[in-house]
Design an enzyme around this catalytic site. Sequence first.
Site, PDB file in Angstrom:
ATOM      1  N   MET A  73       0.889  -1.421  -0.096  1.00 32.78           N
ATOM      2  CA  MET A  73      -0.058   0.180   0.119  1.00 32.78           C
ATOM      3  C   MET A  73       0.946   1.226   0.120  1.00 32.78           C
ATOM      4  O   MET A  73       0.414   2.395   0.372  1.00 32.78           O
ATOM      5  CB  MET A  73      -0.945   0.078   1.071  1.00 32.78           C
ATOM      6  CG  MET A  73      -1.870  -1.061   1.246  1.00 32.78           C
ATOM      7  SD  MET A  73      -3.541  -0.898   1.856  1.00 32.78           S
ATOM      8  CE  MET A  73      -2.648  -0.629   3.877  1.00 32.78           C
ATOM      9  N   GLY A 131       4.188   3.872   0.964  1.00 34.36           N
ATOM     10  CA  GLY A 131       4.702   4.092   2.312  1.00 34.36           C
ATOM     11  C   GLY A 131       5.919   3.059   2.631  1.00 34.36           C
ATOM     12  O   GLY A 131       6.224   2.591   3.755  1.00 34.36           O
ATOM     13  N   LEU A 132       6.662   2.728   1.566  1.00 31.71           N
ATOM     14  CA  LEU A 132       7.619   1.895   1.853  1.00 31.71           C
ATOM     15  C   LEU A 132       8.861   2.005   2.603  1.00 31.71           C
ATOM     16  O   LEU A 132       9.308   3.185   2.846  1.00 31.71           O
ATOM     17  CB  LEU A 132       8.212   1.692   0.203  1.00 31.71           C
ATOM     18  CG  LEU A 132       7.159   1.261  -0.770  1.00 31.71           C
ATOM     19  CD1 LEU A 132       8.113   0.838  -1.958  1.00 31.71           C
ATOM     20  CD2 LEU A 132       6.074  -0.043  -0.359  1.00 31.71           C
ATOM     21  N   HIS A 146       9.267  -3.696   3.275  1.00 28.22           N
ATOM     22  CA  HIS A 146       9.004  -3.835   2.152  1.00 28.22           C
ATOM     23  C   HIS A 146      10.069  -4.299   1.040  1.00 28.22           C
ATOM     24  O   HIS A 146      10.223  -5.168   0.203  1.00 28.22           O
ATOM     25  CB  HIS A 146       8.405  -2.712   1.590  1.00 28.22           C
ATOM     26  CG  HIS A 146       7.015  -2.384   2.357  1.00 28.22           C
ATOM     27  ND1 HIS A 146       7.082  -1.026   2.850  1.00 28.22           N
ATOM     28  CD2 HIS A 146       5.907  -2.783   2.152  1.00 28.22           C
ATOM     29  CE1 HIS A 146       5.667  -0.923   3.558  1.00 28.22           C
ATOM     30  NE2 HIS A 146       5.046  -1.938   2.975  1.00 28.22           N
TER      31      HIS A 146
HETATM   32  O1  PAF Z   1       0.071  -5.718   3.896  1.00 29.87           O
HETATM   33  C1  PAF Z   1      -0.208  -4.864   3.185  1.00 29.87           C
HETATM   34  O2  PAF Z   1       0.230  -3.808   3.039  1.00 29.87           O
HETATM   35  C2  PAF Z   1      -1.766  -4.956   2.516  1.00 29.87           C
HETATM   36  O3  PAF Z   1      -2.660  -5.516   3.435  1.00 29.87           O
HETATM   37  C3  PAF Z   1      -1.892  -5.760   1.145  1.00 29.87           C
HETATM   38  C4  PAF Z   1      -1.230  -7.008   1.405  1.00 29.87           C
HETATM   39  C5  PAF Z   1      -1.031  -4.821   0.321  1.00 29.87           C
HETATM   40  C6  PAF Z   1      -3.319  -5.724   0.847  1.00 29.87           C
HETATM   41  O4  PAF Z   1      -3.693  -4.521   0.496  1.00 29.87           O
END
Ligand code: PAF
Length: 282
Positions: free
Chosen positions: A30, A32-33, A37
């Site tokens: 989503m 906001g890395l 991530h």
């Molecule tokens: O973990 C997340 O960032 C979210 O829940 C995901 C898996 C991208 C689904 O929107």
Amino acid sequence: MQIFNKNSDLKLFLDSVREKNNEIALVPTMGGLHDGHLSLVERAKELTKIVVVSIFVNPTQFARGEDFDDYPNTFDDDKLLLESKNVDVLFLPSKKEIYPHGTLTDYKVGDIGQILCGAFRPTHFDGVAQVVKRFFEIVEPNYAVFGEKDFQQLLIIKSLVKNLDLDITIESMPTIREDDGLAMSTRNQYLSNEDRERVLSFYRVLSNTEHSIQNGISVLSAKEDAIKSLSREFEVEYLEVLDANNLTQIQTNTSEIIIISAIRFGGTRLIDNIVFKRKDDV
Ligand code: PAF
């Protein structure tokens, strides 16, 4: 790095990848890395030639009153980070691309979505499963990589793949922590400097609980002590010590244990967990 906004353009590109017999790994995010991530991206790069990262703040996993409208948007930085990791494709769909027929879902995650975080966010995991299922339909990856910080989410996605008999391998990566132990999370940006210091005791309490269990304290006492300590500073939504394979109660033969918790502090909700193998019977 190629950027796609439309499913059809992405699919065309991925079909050409598959025609050359290359495999695809997906890292859904989503935005906001942070380094957590990036560890998923690094794992994806090890697994396949082509790595797709998606950024989509999925409305269906937020309940009314949650932080959907304020969810951190750090797109320019995210893009630079993904380029620095040689990501092949960044997928940035609109809500219309993901939910062309509306957001009603026919996939329900069931009981595992109602415990722990699900008891406090009852519609959350249905929303997560819905969007992940959509990404799987669009990208048709061979692998998808998720973080173990969202441990309940990880098990739910594994069960989705099993229930729908999808030919996708789910890989996971351990939680990445700041030097002082705080689990990396996009939502850490909500913490003031002072709050940032105070939440350190969250991980400290989880670590002490692991230590106590490994040193023969009963699970029940260790859990009660942990809740008592955390409650002095935070609102504790839950803290449980469970079988890490299925989030059920520990049995005498349970070998992998998870200490899993969610707390609220100020306006911020934090989750964390520790998974460990027990030395002796608990
Ligand atoms: O973990 C997340 O960032 C979210 O829940 C995901 C898996 C991208 C689904 O929107």
